[in-house]
Design a protein around this motif. Structure first.
Motif, PDB file in Angstrom:
ATOM      1  N   ALA A 209      -4.088   7.311  -3.141  1.00  0.00           N
ATOM      2  CA  ALA A 209      -2.875   7.183  -2.318  1.00  0.00           C
ATOM      3  C   ALA A 209      -3.185   7.419  -0.848  1.00  0.00           C
ATOM      4  O   ALA A 209      -2.725   6.663   0.015  1.00  0.00           O
ATOM      5  CB  ALA A 209      -1.809   8.168  -2.805  1.00  0.00           C
TER       6      ALA A 209
ATOM      7  N   ALA B  25       1.098   3.882  -3.074  1.00  0.00           N
ATOM      8  CA  ALA B  25       0.759   5.274  -2.747  1.00  0.00           C
ATOM      9  C   ALA B  25       1.871   6.220  -3.183  1.00  0.00           C
ATOM     10  O   ALA B  25       1.609   7.284  -3.758  1.00  0.00           O
ATOM     11  CB  ALA B  25       0.484   5.408  -1.255  1.00  0.00           C
TER      12      ALA B  25
ATOM     13  N   LEU C 283      -5.077   4.421   0.432  1.00  0.00           N
ATOM     14  CA  LEU C 283      -4.205   3.260   0.600  1.00  0.00           C
ATOM     15  C   LEU C 283      -3.352   3.396   1.862  1.00  0.00           C
ATOM     16  O   LEU C 283      -3.206   2.434   2.628  1.00  0.00           O
ATOM     17  CB  LEU C 283      -3.302   3.087  -0.624  1.00  0.00           C
ATOM     18  CG  LEU C 283      -3.981   2.561  -1.881  1.00  0.00           C
ATOM     19  CD1 LEU C 283      -3.075   2.707  -3.085  1.00  0.00           C
ATOM     20  CD2 LEU C 283      -4.420   1.118  -1.696  1.00  0.00           C
ATOM     21  N   ILE C 284      -2.800   4.576   2.088  1.00  0.00           N
ATOM     22  CA  ILE C 284      -1.980   4.790   3.282  1.00  0.00           C
ATOM     23  C   ILE C 284      -2.819   4.657   4.547  1.00  0.00           C
ATOM     24  O   ILE C 284      -2.380   4.068   5.539  1.00  0.00           O
ATOM     25  CB  ILE C 284      -1.276   6.167   3.221  1.00  0.00           C
ATOM     26  CG1 ILE C 284      -0.192   6.138   2.132  1.00  0.00           C
ATOM     27  CG2 ILE C 284      -0.671   6.537   4.572  1.00  0.00           C
ATOM     28  CD1 ILE C 284       0.380   7.491   1.793  1.00  0.00           C
TER      29      ILE C 284
ATOM     30  N   ARG D 119       0.825  -1.205   0.000  1.00  0.00           N
ATOM     31  CA  ARG D 119       0.000   0.000   0.000  1.00  0.00           C
ATOM     32  C   ARG D 119       0.863   1.262   0.000  1.00  0.00           C
ATOM     33  O   ARG D 119       0.596   2.218  -0.743  1.00  0.00           O
ATOM     34  CB  ARG D 119      -0.961   0.012   1.194  1.00  0.00           C
ATOM     35  CG  ARG D 119      -2.074  -1.017   1.065  1.00  0.00           C
ATOM     36  CD  ARG D 119      -3.128  -0.934   2.150  1.00  0.00           C
ATOM     37  NE  ARG D 119      -2.613  -1.337   3.458  1.00  0.00           N
ATOM     38  CZ  ARG D 119      -2.387  -0.521   4.479  1.00  0.00           C
ATOM     39  NH1 ARG D 119      -2.634   0.767   4.381  1.00  0.00           N
ATOM     40  NH2 ARG D 119      -1.916  -0.990   5.621  1.00  0.00           N
TER      41      ARG D 119
END
Length: 129
Positions: free
Chosen positions: A60, A12, A63-64, A8
């Motif tokens: 991004a 990102a 995902l983070i 991830r």
């Protein structure tokens, strides 16, 4: 530690760097005007280019933060597939080496996003009635 954390973070970083620099060097506007408008998206090329890049930034962040992973993945995969269809396919497989600007990088990102979205594979869930 979450088993998809490293993937991830890596995706990102790729999405952010692919997007943010174009926001400051006129790259997004150029992509909209000089490419998307020229292949039939006029007069919406710049709007579409900004939408694509902003979707990368949002994906991004998601995902983070490990939130709405499937939504972020599906949107990003759609963008990557359209990139393959509109830009990369005609260039072949290789990004560098055996060719230039091909589909291999998008292909890899799609597979990694699928691995993030479905860390246990595509097995059917057993639901109790």
């Amino acid at each position: 530690m979450n088993r998809t954390l490293l993937l991830r973070i890596a995706v990102a970083i790729i999405l952010l760097t692919h997007s943010v620099f174009g926001m400051f060097d006129n790259g997004i506007n150029d992509f909209g005007n000089l490419f998307l408008n020229q292949i039939g998206f006029a007069p919406f090329g710049v709007f579409l280019a900004w939408s694509i890049k902003l979707s990368h930034v949002v994906a991004a962040i998601l995902l983070i933060s490990n939130k709405y992973i499937k939504l972020a993945g599906f949107v990003t995969i759609f963008v990557l597939l359209m990139g393959i269809v509109l830009v990369h396919f005609k260039e072949g497989w290789f990004v560098v080496g055996g060719g230039r600007n091909g589909v291999e990088y998008n292909f890899l990102l799609i597979v990694v996003l699928l691995a993030i979205m479905y860390p246990d594979g595509f097995k059917k869930e057993n639901k109790v009635l």
